[in-house]
Motif scaffolding. Structure first.
Motif, PDB file in Angstrom:
ATOM      1  N   ALA A 624      35.924  34.143  56.708  1.00  5.58           N
ATOM      2  CA  ALA A 624      36.972  33.426  56.033  1.00  5.58           C
ATOM      3  C   ALA A 624      38.395  33.656  56.464  1.00  5.58           C
ATOM      4  O   ALA A 624      39.245  32.602  56.580  1.00  5.58           O
ATOM      5  CB  ALA A 624      36.738  33.567  54.474  1.00  5.58           C
ATOM      6  N   PRO A 625      38.657  34.919  56.467  1.00  8.48           N
ATOM      7  CA  PRO A 625      40.253  35.449  57.090  1.00  8.48           C
ATOM      8  C   PRO A 625      40.502  34.468  58.510  1.00  8.48           C
ATOM      9  O   PRO A 625      41.417  33.872  58.734  1.00  8.48           O
ATOM     10  CB  PRO A 625      40.258  36.684  57.278  1.00  8.48           C
ATOM     11  CG  PRO A 625      39.249  37.082  56.179  1.00  8.48           C
ATOM     12  CD  PRO A 625      38.100  36.188  56.302  1.00  8.48           C
ATOM     13  N   ALA A 626      39.494  34.826  59.287  1.00  6.73           N
ATOM     14  CA  ALA A 626      39.606  34.168  60.633  1.00  6.73           C
ATOM     15  C   ALA A 626      39.831  32.562  60.486  1.00  6.73           C
ATOM     16  O   ALA A 626      40.410  32.032  61.205  1.00  6.73           O
ATOM     17  CB  ALA A 626      38.688  34.655  61.674  1.00  6.73           C
ATOM     18  N   LEU A 627      39.053  32.072  59.683  1.00  8.19           N
ATOM     19  CA  LEU A 627      38.720  30.441  59.715  1.00  8.19           C
ATOM     20  C   LEU A 627      40.222  29.985  59.234  1.00  8.19           C
ATOM     21  O   LEU A 627      40.610  29.004  59.362  1.00  8.19           O
ATOM     22  CB  LEU A 627      37.772  30.380  58.698  1.00  8.19           C
ATOM     23  CG  LEU A 627      36.290  30.141  59.230  1.00  8.19           C
ATOM     24  CD1 LEU A 627      35.247  30.315  58.010  1.00  8.19           C
ATOM     25  CD2 LEU A 627      35.957  29.203  60.167  1.00  8.19           C
ATOM     26  N   ALA A 628      40.612  30.689  58.165  1.00  8.63           N
ATOM     27  CA  ALA A 628      41.903  30.473  57.593  1.00  8.63           C
ATOM     28  C   ALA A 628      43.135  30.380  58.462  1.00  8.63           C
ATOM     29  O   ALA A 628      44.032  29.480  58.310  1.00  8.63           O
ATOM     30  CB  ALA A 628      42.413  31.069  56.412  1.00  8.63           C
ATOM     31  N   SER A 647      37.493  25.621  55.624  1.00 13.69           N
ATOM     32  CA  SER A 647      37.166  24.727  56.981  1.00 13.69           C
ATOM     33  C   SER A 647      37.943  23.783  57.116  1.00 13.69           C
ATOM     34  O   SER A 647      38.189  22.966  55.927  1.00 13.69           O
ATOM     35  CB  SER A 647      35.875  24.953  57.156  1.00 13.69           C
ATOM     36  OG  SER A 647      35.228  24.389  56.331  1.00 13.69           O
ATOM     37  N   ASP A 648      38.192  23.281  58.220  1.00 16.35           N
ATOM     38  CA  ASP A 648      38.480  21.887  58.570  1.00 16.35           C
ATOM     39  C   ASP A 648      37.183  21.002  58.500  1.00 16.35           C
ATOM     40  O   ASP A 648      37.438  19.621  58.226  1.00 16.35           O
ATOM     41  CB  ASP A 648      39.384  21.569  59.596  1.00 16.35           C
ATOM     42  CG  ASP A 648      40.553  22.356  59.779  1.00 16.35           C
ATOM     43  OD1 ASP A 648      41.217  22.115  58.624  1.00 16.35           O
ATOM     44  OD2 ASP A 648      40.931  23.234  60.370  1.00 16.35           O
ATOM     45  N   ALA A 649      36.206  21.601  58.905  1.00 14.46           N
ATOM     46  CA  ALA A 649      34.813  20.758  59.105  1.00 14.46           C
ATOM     47  C   ALA A 649      33.737  21.597  59.051  1.00 14.46           C
ATOM     48  O   ALA A 649      33.828  22.749  59.052  1.00 14.46           O
ATOM     49  CB  ALA A 649      34.763  20.328  60.554  1.00 14.46           C
TER      50      ALA A 649
END
Length: 730
Positions: A624-628, A647-649
């Motif tokens: 989650a931190p890297a995704l954000a 996430s964007d997708a």
């Protein structure tokens, strides 16, 4: 976190309507942002962080209604009954529009024939009667289109002109002038020309264009309806052996439901009894049916193909995968990418500018040329009629609507329309290993033993692992095909399992436990956490090697990403050897092992600091931190709700081909939007000066208002047809 609310907005006719709502509602303190979709008749409202939705909604709805529109709170996860009612209303509306359009086209066709006789020089013995007949036809068309005229003048009076205002000004001005000219003609002035056909044909072409716009909007709504109608309305629930038919909405988590062959699953669940093949092509984009048996997941809307099964419900209807897909598609369609902001800004100021341009054209030609009042008025009407903000307003939302449905078909969902633009500049994609590039479940690779056959080692190991919940035990059980021994196994936490088979004690576990038991494992057999060791008292018997199962399409997807100029990088929390092995098999040259969530975050930041545009693909939990932090984030679907993933997708289905499709479809969609916007801007940039008489200033002709109306309708139609080409994406 700001709350997002879907609004149903009725009464919008053009891009200026959507732009005005967006601008005026955005000024409210309780609103963080609002994106209004003309094509979908919806708005996606984001409430300010410190404001409760129930406090903001009355203010927002009141502001929208003060602008002359109607707004109600929508539901992104609309029920089947609600959606069927919506589809019925759409169909009833289209039937009414079609019936009225037939009368308009019939009258307009007669007007066009009479107009052509004038152009070709045919004379009639009763010219006044012919003109009166033209006036009668034009008046009938004005009456049939009275909603446009009333709306246009009402908005003009309240200083909020829209496309209806332009049409109303042009058609009514032409009609009133024609009545005035007719009175002069009856009085004996043969120099006057009557233009009833301008008023009638203008509204005829406008009505035809709007009908096709309504069809395109309905087509987009039907795409969502297609998803919603996958869910049955009834389910057969079994309680203590008694089966009763109940509405799907009545199902609760834990219920047992029977699904016969060739029936759609009514809810998300896991199979309790039976084995079958499940078809999920409309839901997840899987090309072929998937085998499913006890313990496997099934989703609402998936088709049970071959035999009856019993499933245990694991999610309510509103929380099912199908509902999440519908919500994501609708919210994405209601949102707008950055590329649409210029069009929205232009649309807001466009109509006042057009009215000013028409007035200036009339003044300029009437006072500074010899063409006279009639031709000056025709020029002004042509400017008003030809100018079309609808093409600009439809350029983006129509493309987004089509692309959103195509995305679901191609194995992914978009959370926001900005995703398409974000994907364009990505040059590095960071990938989690477990659950992203691999299936997340290990498999038995090989067995090495100096004394026992592979089959016998697997049989003994499986007999010991029957009570273990470790992932490696499931892989070992899956590899066994022989009857089990009665081992009375016992689990030793963090070490392994032990049991007695035919009077001999066996141990199966990790290397540290073997050392603790005094069992010497040969040095070349020690492989860390991806191996299990089988032994008896003071004796090593065998080593069982496991490996993670790569997704079947992983290597091909990564290769195709490289051809798009996107370099893959592997970030994993696993050990160095395991990560290096997967990276080698997939041809990934850049990888990092033993990464914590914070470490992945720092890796993304470092790439961004060196000028890279970074995408991150992971499971949406420990990533989650890297995704954000990433410029584009892609989550792999798991048991976490889609709406809670940063996430964007979101990828759906069993493979990661959707990851490649995100970038391919994004490029196609943004290219399509730019084509639409280019056409809309060029059309107006060339058409308005021509309508103002620029060609005549250099010896050319004036534009007839009738042709201006036809050109206006064609501009919107071209935009819609171009957007629909995205349906061909594969």
């Amino acid at each position: 976190m700001a709350s997002k609310i879907l609004l149903q907005i009725d009464g919008m006719h053009c891009a200026a309507c959507a732009a005005r709502i967006q601008k005026m509602v955005s000024q409210l303190d309780c609103v963080k942002s609002i994106s209004v979709s003309l094509a979908q008749n919806e708005g996606l409202l984001e409430v300010a962080d410190d404001v409760k939705p129930q406090e903001a909604l009355p203010q927002v709805i009141a502001r929208i209604e003060s602008l002359g529109f109607r707004a109600t709170v929508g539901d992104a996860k609309s029920s089947l009954a609600h959606w069927n009612e919506t589809l019925k209303k759409d169909e009833a509306h289209l039937i009414a529009v079609r019936r009225r359009l037939r009368m308009i086209v019939a009258s307009g066709g007669l007007l066009l024939i009479l107009h052509l006789t004038n152009i070709l020089g045919f004379q009639t013995a009763y010219p006044v009667t012919k003109i009166l007949f033209e006036g009668f036809l034009a008046a009938g068309i004005l009456f049939l289109c009275r909603e446009i005229l009333v709306s246009g003048f009402k908005n003009l009076v309240y200083a909020r002109p829209d496309m209806d205002s332009l049409v109303a000004i042009g058609s009514v001005t032409a009609f009133c002038y024609s009545i005035y000219a007719l009175t002069l003609m009856v009085s004996g002035d043969a120099r006057i020309h009557v233009n009833f056909e301008t008023a009638g044909l203008l509204l005829t072409f406008i009505s035809i264009g709007r009908y096709f716009e309504e069809l395109s909007k309905k087509k987009a709504r039907d795409a969502i309806g297609e998803l919603i109608t996958l869910n049955p309305t009834k389910a057969r629930r079994m309680i203590k052996g008694t089966v009763t038919e109940v509405p799907v909405e009545a199902l609760e988590i834990g219920d047992t439901v029977l699904v016969s062959e060739n029936e759609y699953c009514p809810a998300d669940g896991v199979i309790l009894e039976g084995a079958t093949e499940i078809e999920t092509s409309l839901l997840t984009g899987e090309s072929y049916p998937q085998n499913a048996s006890v313990g496997d997941k099934v989703y609402a809307g998936s088709l049970n193909l071959t035999s009856s099964i019993a499933i245990k419900v694991t999610a309510n209807q509103s929380d099912s995968l199908l509902s999440e897909i519908i919500a994501s598609v609708r919210e994405a369609q209601a949102s707008k990418p950055q590329v649409a902001k210029l069009a929205d800004t232009v649309s807001f100021y466009f109509i006042p500018t057009v009215i000013a341009a028409a007035f200036c054209a009339f003044i300029g030609w009437f006072f500074f040329s010899s063409i006279g009042f009639e031709q000056s008025l025709r020029i002004a009407v042509s400017v008003v009629v030809l100018s079309c903000p609808c093409a600009m307003g439809l350029a983006t939302p129509i493309s987004i609507m089509v692309a959103g449905r195509v995305a679901a078909r191609c194995g992914f969902l978009i959370k926001n329309a900005d995703t398409f633009e974000k994907a364009l500049d990505i040059d590095v994609i960071c990938l989690d290993k477990t659950g992203t590039l691999t299936t997340g479940t290990p498999s038995l690779e090989k067995v090495e033993s100096p004394s026992l056959s592979t089959e016998e080692v697997i049989r003994i190991g499986t007999s010991l692992e029957t009570r273990s919940k470790h992932p490696l035990s499931y892989a070992l059980i899956a590899a066994n095909s022989l009857p089990l021994y009665d081992a009375n196994p016992k689990v030793v936490p963090q070490k392994g399992v032990t049991g007695v088979i035919e009077g001999k004690t066996y141990y199966l576990g990790n290397v540290s436990w073997m050392e603790e038991l005094g069992i010497n494992v040969p040095e070349d057999e020690i492989q860390g956490q991806k191996a299990l060791y089988l032994g008896t008292v003071n004796k090593w018997i065998a080593t069982l090697f496991f490996k993670e199962t790569l997704r079947e399409d992983a290597k091909a997807v990564l290769g195709n990403l490289r051809t798009l100029g996107i370099e893959p990088m592997l970030l994993s929390g696993d050990g160095e050897e395991a990560v290096k092995t997967v990276a080698s098999e997939l041809g990934i040259s850049r990888f990092k092992a033993q990464m914590t969530p914070e470490g992945k975050l720092e890796a993304v930041k470092q790439l961004q600091a060196t000028g890279h545009r970074v995408a991150m693909a992971g499971d949406g939990i420990n990533d989650a931190p890297a995704l954000a932090q990433a410029d584009l984030s892609v989550a792999i679907i798991n048991d976490t709700k889609l709406s809670t993933q940063a996430s964007d997708a979101v990828l759906i289905g069993n493979g990661i081909s959707g990851l490649l499709n995100i970038f391919r479809l994004s490029r196609a969609t943004v290219r399509n939007i730019r084509e639409n916007l280019f056409w809309a801007f060029i059309y107006n940039a060339i058409g308005i000066p021509v309508a103002m008489g620029v060609l005549h200033a250099f010896g050319g002709p004036f534009m007839n208002p009738v042709y201006a109306a036809a050109a206006m309708g064609m501009s919107s139609l071209c935009v819609v047809l171009n957007a629909l080409r995205l349906n061909r994406f594969r």
